[in-house]
Design a protein around this motif. Structure first.
Motif, PDB file in Angstrom:
ATOM      1  N   ASP A  39      45.399  43.649  38.926  1.00 34.32           N
ATOM      2  CA  ASP A  39      44.446  44.698  39.041  1.00 34.32           C
ATOM      3  C   ASP A  39      42.998  44.260  39.224  1.00 34.32           C
ATOM      4  OD1 ASP A  39      46.664  46.206  39.165  1.00 34.32           O
ATOM      5  OD2 ASP A  39      46.511  47.309  36.978  1.00 34.32           O
ATOM      6  N   CYS A  40      42.461  43.273  38.209  1.00 34.64           N
ATOM      7  CA  CYS A  40      41.449  42.855  38.060  1.00 34.64           C
ATOM      8  C   CYS A  40      41.000  42.021  39.389  1.00 34.64           C
ATOM      9  CB  CYS A  40      41.292  41.825  37.040  1.00 34.64           C
ATOM     10  SG  CYS A  40      39.830  40.933  36.811  1.00 34.64           S
ATOM     11  N   ILE A  41      42.053  41.179  39.962  1.00 32.27           N
ATOM     12  CA  ILE A  41      41.617  40.523  41.250  1.00 32.27           C
ATOM     13  C   ILE A  41      41.799  41.699  42.400  1.00 32.27           C
ATOM     14  CG2 ILE A  41      42.669  38.929  42.851  1.00 32.27           C
ATOM     15  CD1 ILE A  41      43.971  37.408  40.221  1.00 32.27           C
ATOM     16  N   GLU A  42      42.563  42.460  42.311  1.00 29.86           N
ATOM     17  CA  GLU A  42      42.558  43.600  43.470  1.00 29.86           C
ATOM     18  C   GLU A  42      41.071  44.349  43.509  1.00 29.86           C
ATOM     19  OE1 GLU A  42      44.611  47.909  44.353  1.00 29.86           O
ATOM     20  OE2 GLU A  42      45.873  46.316  43.935  1.00 29.86           O
ATOM     21  N   GLN A  43      40.253  44.669  42.273  1.00 30.55           N
ATOM     22  CA  GLN A  43      39.204  45.263  42.200  1.00 30.55           C
ATOM     23  C   GLN A  43      37.991  44.389  42.616  1.00 30.55           C
ATOM     24  OE1 GLN A  43      38.950  46.808  38.394  1.00 30.55           O
ATOM     25  NE2 GLN A  43      40.794  47.997  38.471  1.00 30.55           N
ATOM     26  N   TYR A  44      38.227  43.135  42.337  1.00 27.66           N
ATOM     27  CA  TYR A  44      37.224  42.227  42.578  1.00 27.66           C
ATOM     28  C   TYR A  44      37.275  42.105  44.025  1.00 27.66           C
ATOM     29  CZ  TYR A  44      34.444  37.806  43.332  1.00 27.66           C
ATOM     30  OH  TYR A  44      33.796  37.049  43.642  1.00 27.66           O
ATOM     31  N   GLN A  50      38.091  39.261  50.271  1.00 31.42           N
ATOM     32  CA  GLN A  50      39.245  38.301  49.818  1.00 31.42           C
ATOM     33  C   GLN A  50      38.944  37.047  49.192  1.00 31.42           C
ATOM     34  OE1 GLN A  50      41.888  37.467  53.131  1.00 31.42           O
ATOM     35  NE2 GLN A  50      43.460  36.784  51.837  1.00 31.42           N
ATOM     36  N   ILE A  51      39.462  36.791  48.233  1.00 31.95           N
ATOM     37  CA  ILE A  51      39.299  35.433  47.664  1.00 31.95           C
ATOM     38  C   ILE A  51      40.320  34.413  48.354  1.00 31.95           C
ATOM     39  CG2 ILE A  51      39.578  34.219  45.458  1.00 31.95           C
ATOM     40  CD1 ILE A  51      39.185  36.746  43.878  1.00 31.95           C
ATOM     41  N   LEU A  52      39.720  33.412  48.715  1.00 31.04           N
ATOM     42  CA  LEU A  52      40.451  32.461  49.437  1.00 31.04           C
ATOM     43  C   LEU A  52      41.227  31.378  48.338  1.00 31.04           C
ATOM     44  CD1 LEU A  52      38.096  31.766  52.630  1.00 31.04           C
ATOM     45  CD2 LEU A  52      40.245  32.851  52.467  1.00 31.04           C
TER      46      LEU A  52
END
Length: 57
Positions: A39-44, A50-52
């Motif tokens: 959830d944290c990554i999705e919010q970021y 997108q984080i590569l």
């Protein structure tokens, strides 16, 4: 994708409360923590893009 493990230091009161949340959701503590991380990554990524993936970790 390889599964890796990490260790964290966490206050016992916070850990106890997290156990309660995981139990309420019908999940193991590990599964609950993974959902919180996702959830944290999705919010970021919604905010910053997108984080590569980085290799060699």
């Amino acid at each position: 994708m390889a599964i890796k493990s990490v260790s964290i230091r966490i206050d016992s009161e916070v850990l106890d409360k997290l156990h309660v949340v995981a139990d309420y959701e019908g999940r193991s503590l590990n599964s609950q923590i993974l959902i919180l991380i996702r959830d944290c990554i999705e919010q970021y990524e919604e905010k910053h893009g997108q984080i590569l993936e980085k290799k060699n970790r």
